[in-house]
Design an enzyme around this catalytic site. Structure first.
Site, PDB file in Angstrom:
ATOM      1  N   TYR B 158       0.836  -1.196   0.000  1.00  0.00           N
ATOM      2  CA  TYR B 158       0.000   0.000   0.000  1.00  0.00           C
ATOM      3  C   TYR B 158       0.879   1.257   0.000  1.00  0.00           C
ATOM      4  CZ  TYR B 158      -2.854   3.592   2.447  1.00  0.00           C
ATOM      5  OH  TYR B 158      -3.482   4.745   2.849  1.00  0.00           O
ATOM      6  N   ASP B 243      -1.648  -6.367   9.127  1.00  0.00           N
ATOM      7  CA  ASP B 243      -2.701  -5.402   8.824  1.00  0.00           C
ATOM      8  C   ASP B 243      -3.822  -6.177   8.137  1.00  0.00           C
ATOM      9  OD1 ASP B 243      -4.392  -3.477   7.795  1.00  0.00           O
ATOM     10  OD2 ASP B 243      -2.782  -2.126   7.187  1.00  0.00           O
ATOM     11  N   ILE B 245      -6.985  -5.263   7.539  1.00  0.00           N
ATOM     12  CA  ILE B 245      -8.044  -4.307   7.303  1.00  0.00           C
ATOM     13  C   ILE B 245      -9.061  -4.786   6.265  1.00  0.00           C
ATOM     14  CG2 ILE B 245      -6.735  -3.050   5.565  1.00  0.00           C
ATOM     15  CD1 ILE B 245      -7.787  -0.510   6.549  1.00  0.00           C
ATOM     16  N   LYS B 281     -12.864  -0.326   5.472  1.00  0.00           N
ATOM     17  CA  LYS B 281     -13.021  -1.113   4.240  1.00  0.00           C
ATOM     18  C   LYS B 281     -14.187  -2.082   4.343  1.00  0.00           C
ATOM     19  CE  LYS B 281      -9.204   0.822   2.970  1.00  0.00           C
ATOM     20  NZ  LYS B 281      -9.233   1.986   2.079  1.00  0.00           N
TER      21      LYS B 281
END
Lengths: 549, 454
Positions: B158, B243, B245, B281
């Site tokens: 990311y 992570d 998410i 998200k």
């Protein structure tokens, strides 16, 4: 991307020695045989008497040194057991908690557990030492309640405004639901989930900036106006202050802070930024006014030490004294900042919580006045936690006259942003002019009343207070009740107040006050009925106390 | 009188304020700006730029709206409940305890468990709330790494990490190079290489940061790979940040294997594992700013909690979401429906791209596809370069009017890959985008097909 193309951050100044974490030396693959073999010789008596005793001593010493240097980093054992105990409550979580505790004895990994960073470790130590936080914890553990816990600790150390909650609550009950429930028509479109839920600028929605600019203008007697484009909204004044600090100073730099000052700054500002706070004492004989001479001296002393001062930090109205900084002093401060080419940060979170006859002057007023000044050094911190009793909303403001700072802070705000629905709710409230005017007026009256009540109560037991014009505190002089006129004596008194009188007050030393005996007492969490209780509790300390001055 | 902003000649700003580490000069953000200047609108600007670079989930808003409509007390102040008004209001208005509302943490823990199909359990007291995952990642970096240390991160990753993890913290990122040959999976060799690289550069590796499911790949990590990573962090005695998410956005097999699952069967790793989560998200609520740091390490939980003072979630938001997430029926239905819709969108997108002759990495999660445009970079002779990729990206942005994210901004080791989002727009808009893509590929094929007939 080629190998070796590491995304390296621009190098930051070396901070060796500041962070206290040791470099771990090379691991010895020989298992320490270099020590065992010579020892054999000594044991077998080949070393002679002198050497036979010296060598084992020396070896023992070095063994200890070796062990010390290779000791695994501090494991999460006892300091965190208090935290861990709360996690043992749910059976579902038991597995991870139990595993955690076993591990913390460092049994399984020969090299111990991975360390936390210096910043990760420092925080916990700092909090444990501070009386300010200790008192808050004590109070949280045993909170006073008139009927259910009448002997509990009365909280006079936390600046929450309970006086006007009813006004805000009533507004919320009438307006909050409709404000947030998705509507069907175009007008309410902004308030649909789509409008509330999607990504918005991290530095705050324009509507809120405009509403806050107007609100700030109103509370400062409409003598100055604020430009929404110079504003950055963050999740509370705490983060606003930290973000601003990140923008104006580098690790190792310092702010000059007239003391006594808000104890929270020691953690909020110093922790992650690495900025030093240099207290510049103000004296009661001077009415705790800021002395430019003292600032000058402190600045030069810092310079001698090789510490670069980047700014002066004040609170106005002052926390803890509650006084206003006089307009001339503000001018003098600006002059000083200009001469040294440093920043001036004014924390004005209590600007709307003024009472009494004096008039509050924001630094914004003085900046406005002086046309030819380089305004880019002036910054204001604000928030709705104090003036609007909305600490839970987490809305803080950085207002800066420096467009580069505004731009940088706006980007950093991504780490401390405010929920969009909360922003919309606040916009709705601030736009209700009638409510806001009425709230400000009533709140001021109640503050004035509550202040007077506590001041008079303290007077009853022989405690004089410094004259406050704003904020939530009485700045009380209890020096005649401390046995030895020193920080230690003050600490003893604080202890007695907490343990015997069951009152949590903030000792002046936490605020870096150089005169022992001053205590900060919050009056906004007390109801009228609590006052006699406070008086009675105080008498446990003040009665029968022989004055030592 | 409004104060005029004079140019800031003096005094100086800090390094943080003046560094470029905010990363907003990268193409990732340049595309956003182009979109802002000329945004597509079906009616008023049909030839505008379609935003396919923003990983936002808009496919399930109606479910959230439905809930709020049926449960207005969630958004309001519950004045209806007798006697609870005053106390609850006081709690809400004043509440700024960095522990976070217990009801909300419980609801969050339960939601995280549901997402993982009950394969892992979450203790509400290990949940630390932050204002978004951005803040959660930065917080963990502050806690686990010193300035000058390095985090090892598998590529592609990311683009925001370059900013979020490095900017204020002073920590570096060392990429762990992954390649398309094995579907961009992390290998132990790559991890070791990155570790050596960090050491050679004089940086102490503080930990590995994984994104699982992966952004930008849109894939979940294999269990065996996750085990390898865990073995690696144990061997090197460093931390692991996972992570997760996008954990609620896994819409096809294989199921998500969360590191939380592995920790329960591997007691030796717990103290070094930390998970980041957010509702931005999975629930499509980035505007609410709700992030979570979940750590199995008590010291980290305690410190993170205190550090979260700088990034607290408003009590009102916590209250609203607690009501929503603790409604089991709603939460389960939401997870199920959201997954289904994402799958449909994903498949629709992949099919559309396939028709246009553009392959994608096979993905099973996330709000985007990892599109393979390497073929379009060849033909100039020699290997494709980042410059080639950026030229193509520029073409896509300014001629085809699609803002897609170039792999180079994700530090991908192979030029030619692009991340394309499919959930942040209506189906109609997606079709317009696919049509544009189709036409572009037609033109490209015609232009580059060697002239055989002469």
């Amino acid at each position: 991307m080629k190998k070796g193309d590491i995304t390296r951050r621009p190098s930051s100044p070396s901070r060796s020695g500041r962070d206290g974490s040791k470099e771990r030396p090379q691991r010895r693959p020989d298992g320490g045989m270099r020590i065992v073999v010579p020892l054999q010789g000594v044991v077998q008596g080949r070393g002679g008497l002198v050497l036979g005793s010296l060598i084992p001593c020396a070896l023992f010493y070095f063994l200890q040194l070796y062990i010390k240097r290779n000791r695994p980093p501090p494991t999460p054992g006892s300091p965190s057991s208090a935290a861990a105990s709360s996690s043992a409550s749910t059976p579902a979580g038991a597995i991870s908690t139990t595993i955690q505790r076993t591990l913390s004895r460092g049994v399984l990994s020969p090299r111990g557990l991975p360390a936390l960073s210096a910043r990760g470790a420092v925080a916990r130590a700092g909090d444990d030492d501070s009386l300010y936080y200790a008192g808050l914890r004590r109070c949280a553990d045993d909170p006073y309640h008139p009927s259910s816990n009448p002997s509990g600790v009365i909280q006079l150390g936390l600046a929450e405004n309970h006086l006007s909650l009813d006004l805000v609550r009533r507004w919320m009950e009438e307006h909050a639901g409709p404000a947030l429930t998705p509507g069907g028509d175009d007008e309410a479109r902004e308030l649909t989930i789509r409008g509330l839920a999607t990504y918005q600028p991290y530095h705050g929605i324009l509507a809120l900036k405009m509403a806050l600019a107007e609100f700030m203008r109103k509370i400062m007697q409409e003598s100055v106006s604020f430009d929404p484009s110079q504003m950055v909204i963050t999740s509370g004044a705490t983060s606003a202050m930290e973000i601003l600090s990140f923008c104006v100073a580098d690790p190792g730099n310092a702010f000059l802070v007239p003391s006594p000052y808000y104890p929270g700054w020691d953690r909020d500002i110093k922790w992650r930024t690495g900025i030093e706070l240099i207290p510049v004492p103000c004296r009661s004989t001077d009415n705790f006014n800021i002395s430019i001479t003292a600032l000058e001296i402190a600045y030069n002393q810092a310079k001698k030490r090789g510490v670069r001062v980047r700014g002066v930090l004040i609170s106005n109205p002052s926390n803890p004294t509650g006084s206003f900084v006089p307009k001339q002093t503000l001018r003098d401060l600006l002059q000083f900042a200009t001469e040294k080419n440093i920043h001036l940060i004014s924390d004005e979170v209590f600007a709307g919580s003024t009472f009494g006859s004096d008039e509050f002057v924001s630094v914004a007023e003085v900046v406005d006045e002086l046309e030819d000044l380089d305004r880019g050094r002036v910054h204001i911190i604000y928030g709705v936690s104090k003036d609007l009793s909305l600490a839970g909303f987490r809305v803080g403001v950085i207002y800066s006259y420096n467009e580069s700072i505004v731009a940088a802070a706006a980007k950093i705000a991504r780490f401390s942003s405010v929920s969009t629905p909360t922003q919309h709710l606040l916009v709705a409230m601030l736009s209700d002019q009638k409510f806001i005017s009425s709230y400000l007026k009533i709140n001021r009256e109640r503050l004035q009343k509550a202040y007077r009540l506590l001041v008079d109560a303290l007077k009853q037991v022989g405690i004089e207070c410094f004259k406050s014009s704003g904020g939530f505190y009485c700045w009380a002089d209890m020096s005649k009740f401390i046995r030895s006129y020193s920080e230690k004596g003050e600490r003893k008194l604080w202890d007695r107040l907490l343990e015997e009188a069951k009152l949590n007050v903030t000792p002046g030393s936490s605020c870096h006050c150089i005169e022992p005996g001053w205590f900060r007492c919050c009056f906004t969490t007390l109801s009228e009925q609590d006052i006699p209780v406070v008086v009675e509790r105080l008498r446990r300390i003040t009665d029968g106390h022989k004055s030592n001055r | 009188m409004v104060g005029k902003l004079l140019p800031a000649a003096s005094p100086a700003l800090s390094h943080v304020a003046t560094s470029g580490a905010h990363g907003e000069d990268s193409p990732y953000f340049a595309g956003w700006r182009a979109y802002d200047d000329d945004p597509y609108d079906a009616v008023s600007n049909p030839s505008g730029v379609i935003q396919m670079g923003l990983a936002e989930n808009q496919v399930s808003f109606d479910l959230l709206e439905g809930f709020l409509r049926e449960h207005p007390e969630a958004a309001g102040w519950g004045g209806a409940a007798a006697g609870s008004g005053v106390a609850s209001f006081r709690d809400n208005a004043l509440f700024q305890d960095y522990h976070g509302l217990k009801t909300f943490r419980k609801a969050m823990a339960s939601f995280m468990e549901k997402i993982r199909g009950g394969k892992a359990r979450f203790d509400p007291d290990r949940i630390v709330l932050t204002a978004g995952a951005t803040a959660a990642n930065e917080l963990l970096t502050f806690i686990l790494a010193n300035p000058g240390d390095a985090l090892l991160i598998p590529t592609p990753y990311y683009p925001g990490f370059d900013r979020d993890l490095r900017w204020r913290t002073g920590v570096n990122i060392v990429p762990v190079h992954c390649h398309s040959a094995n579907g961009f999976q992390v290998t132990v060799a790559a991890l070791e290489d990155a570790y050596e690289e960090a050491a050679a550069a004089g940086m102490r590796a503080a930990g590995v940061l994984l994104t699982n499911p992966s952004n930008p790949l849109g894939t979940t990590m294999k269990r065996s790979v996750l085990e390898d990573v865990l073995d690696f962090v144990v061997r090197k005695n460093i931390h692991l940040i996972s992570d997760e998410i996008y954990s609620g956005s896994v819409f096809a097999a294989p199921d998500l294997v969360s590191v939380a699952e592995l920790v329960e069967s591997r007691p030796d790793v717990a103290d070094r594992v930390h998970i980041v989560y957010s509702l931005s998200k999975d629930l499509g609520l980035p505007g609410f700013r709700v992030g979570v740091v979940y750590s199995y390490n008590d010291a980290v939980v305690t410190t993170a909690r205190r550090m979260s003072s700088f990034t607290l979630v408003s009590s009102q938001t916590q209250k609203t979401l607690a009501a929503m997430l603790s409604d089991d029926a709603f939460a389960e239905e939401y997870i199920r429906t959201n997954r289904e819709r994402l799958r449909m969108r994903h498949d629709h997108m992949v099919a559309g791209l396939a028709r246009a002759g553009v392959p994608c990495l096979q993905g099973n999660a996330g709000l985007f596809v990892w599109m393979d445009m390497r073929r379009l970079l060849l033909g100039g002779g020699g290997e494709a370069t980042v410059a080639d990729e950026l030229r193509l990206w520029d073409l896509m942005l300014h001629e085809v009017k699609l803002n897609i994210s170039p792999g180079s901004s994700c530090h991908c080791s192979e030029p030619g890959w692009f991340r394309v989002c499919f959930a942040n727009m209506s189906l109609d808009t997606l079709d317009v985008a696919l049509a544009r893509m189709g036409r572009f590929m037609d033109r490209w094929n015609k232009a580059t097909t060697p002239q055989k007939e002469h």
